[in-house]
Design an enzyme around this catalytic site. Structure first.
Site, PDB file in Angstrom:
ATOM      1  N   LYS A  25      35.794  65.060 -28.106  1.00 59.42           N
ATOM      2  CA  LYS A  25      36.157  63.652 -28.256  1.00 59.42           C
ATOM      3  C   LYS A  25      37.032  63.203 -27.074  1.00 59.42           C
ATOM      4  CE  LYS A  25      35.875  63.836 -33.319  1.00 59.42           C
ATOM      5  NZ  LYS A  25      36.604  63.656 -34.589  1.00 59.42           N
TER       6      LYS A  25
ATOM      7  N   TYR B  93      28.782  57.612 -37.460  1.00 59.87           N
ATOM      8  CA  TYR B  93      29.756  57.652 -38.549  1.00 59.87           C
ATOM      9  C   TYR B  93      29.393  56.679 -39.677  1.00 59.87           C
ATOM     10  CZ  TYR B  93      33.076  60.628 -35.949  1.00 59.87           C
ATOM     11  OH  TYR B  93      33.689  61.681 -35.303  1.00 59.87           O
TER      12      TYR B  93
ATOM     13  N   PHE C 153      40.388  53.878 -42.201  1.00 63.31           N
ATOM     14  CA  PHE C 153      40.666  54.292 -40.819  1.00 63.31           C
ATOM     15  C   PHE C 153      39.486  54.048 -39.866  1.00 63.31           C
ATOM     16  CE2 PHE C 153      39.148  58.062 -43.154  1.00 63.31           C
ATOM     17  CZ  PHE C 153      38.073  58.459 -42.365  1.00 63.31           C
TER      18      PHE C 153
ATOM     19  N   ARG D 276      31.417  74.980 -37.648  1.00 59.52           N
ATOM     20  CA  ARG D 276      32.398  74.296 -38.503  1.00 59.52           C
ATOM     21  C   ARG D 276      33.632  75.189 -38.683  1.00 59.52           C
ATOM     22  NH1 ARG D 276      32.352  68.858 -39.664  1.00 59.52           N
ATOM     23  NH2 ARG D 276      33.489  69.251 -41.593  1.00 59.52           N
TER      24      ARG D 276
ATOM     25  N   THR E 229      39.186  69.307 -40.851  1.00 56.42           N
ATOM     26  CA  THR E 229      39.225  67.946 -40.288  1.00 56.42           C
ATOM     27  C   THR E 229      40.645  67.551 -39.905  1.00 56.42           C
ATOM     28  OG1 THR E 229      37.344  67.307 -41.663  1.00 56.42           O
ATOM     29  CG2 THR E 229      38.698  65.515 -40.778  1.00 56.42           C
TER      30      THR E 229
ATOM     31  N   ARG F 228      40.645  72.971 -33.615  1.00 57.57           N
ATOM     32  CA  ARG F 228      41.614  71.968 -34.063  1.00 57.57           C
ATOM     33  C   ARG F 228      42.978  72.597 -34.343  1.00 57.57           C
ATOM     34  NH1 ARG F 228      37.163  68.957 -37.951  1.00 57.57           N
ATOM     35  NH2 ARG F 228      36.426  67.409 -36.433  1.00 57.57           N
TER      36      ARG F 228
ATOM     37  N   ASN G 288      41.663  64.684 -33.397  1.00 59.38           N
ATOM     38  CA  ASN G 288      41.339  66.085 -33.702  1.00 59.38           C
ATOM     39  C   ASN G 288      40.342  66.721 -32.722  1.00 59.38           C
ATOM     40  OD1 ASN G 288      39.115  64.762 -34.637  1.00 59.38           O
ATOM     41  ND2 ASN G 288      39.249  65.504 -36.742  1.00 59.38           N
TER      42      ASN G 288
ATOM     43  N   HIS H 299      34.125  67.247 -32.480  1.00 56.56           N
ATOM     44  CA  HIS H 299      33.229  66.978 -33.603  1.00 56.56           C
ATOM     45  C   HIS H 299      32.236  68.128 -33.739  1.00 56.56           C
ATOM     46  CE1 HIS H 299      30.257  65.110 -36.223  1.00 56.56           C
ATOM     47  NE2 HIS H 299      29.338  65.576 -35.373  1.00 56.56           N
TER      48      HIS H 299
ATOM     49  N   GLU I 281      21.982  64.004 -36.078  1.00 57.60           N
ATOM     50  CA  GLU I 281      22.884  63.707 -34.964  1.00 57.60           C
ATOM     51  C   GLU I 281      22.264  64.081 -33.619  1.00 57.60           C
ATOM     52  OE1 GLU I 281      26.523  65.701 -35.990  1.00 57.60           O
ATOM     53  OE2 GLU I 281      26.940  64.336 -37.656  1.00 57.60           O
TER      54      GLU I 281
END
Ligand code: IDP
Ligand code: MG
Length: 203
Positions: free
Chosen positions: A62, A102, A110, A138, A144, A155, A165, A168, A179
């Protein structure tokens, strides 16, 4: 006549399946993100020895990760693990792409801040391939909320707040498929043979 047709059909099927066994890449170029368990007669060898090494997932560094020069370290973790990079690009994300990415979060309070964050600078987006890569990545990426992420996860090591964070990772096989199609054109994903495959998994 019917008998002759049956013979010809059987022969064509045999050639098709034996061809795929010799050239499993042909399945990849057809756009498969994972070889389904029990993939028909062609799966005799696949089922036994290479169940899902061609599973794919989408990972994105990100904007905060890019700004903080973390791209190399994050990619290194996936390489070290033995996963194979099959897609990579850097881009400034559009609102439209993010809204699709998203879409499940649209109603969250948020969401506007998430859009602002994700468009604040370039992202580096990748497709990684390998055995159980969706679930493994993951775990590697962590919770998250970085405050709850374990040390050793991306993270957990590089961030402390849920709104920044760093990375992704797709959360399911179906999510990954969706995706990857959203972020990459088919021609941007390369199916290639890695010479270390016999050392990273059974083939
Ligand atoms: P994930 O990224 O671990 O899959 P999701 O629930 O899908 O988590 O949320 C997507 C992204 O939305 C998160 O990575 C994070 O950037 C952001 N996000 C999720 N929950 C919050 C929150 O409570 N406050 C701010 N941002 C959030
Ligand atoms: Mg998610």
């Amino acid at each position: 006549m019917v008998l002759l047709q049956r013979c010809v059909f059987k022969r064509v099927l045999q050639q098709f399946y034996s061809g795929n066994q010799r050239h499993p890449k042909s399945l990849l170029s057809a756009g498969f993100t994972a070889l389904p368990a029990g993939a028909g007669a062609a799966g005799r060898r696949s089922q036994a020895t290479i169940p899902d090494i061609r599973e794919r997932t989408l990972i994105a560094v990100k904007p905060d990760g890019v700004q903080r020069r973390l791209v190399g370290q994050i990619m290194q973790r996936f390489e070290q693990r033995g996963f194979k990079l099959v897609g990579l690009k850097m881009l400034q994300v559009s609102d439209d792409l993010l809204a699709q990415h998203y879409c499940e979060l649209r109603t969250k309070p948020f969401y506007p801040r998430l859009l602002h964050y994700m468009t604040s600078g370039p992202v580096v987006v990748m497709v990684w391939e390998g055995h159980k890569v969706v679930q493994a990545s993951r775990t590697m990426v962590g919770h998250t909320n970085p405050a709850e992420a374990q040390a050793g996860t991306v993270r957990g090591d590089f961030s402390f707040h849920v709104s920044r964070n760093v990375v992704h990772a797709s959360d399911s096989l179906e999510g990954a498929q969706r995706e990857i199609q959203l972020w990459f054109q088919k021609k941007e994903i390369l199916s290639w043979d890695s010479c270390d495959q016999t050392f990273t998994c059974e083939v």
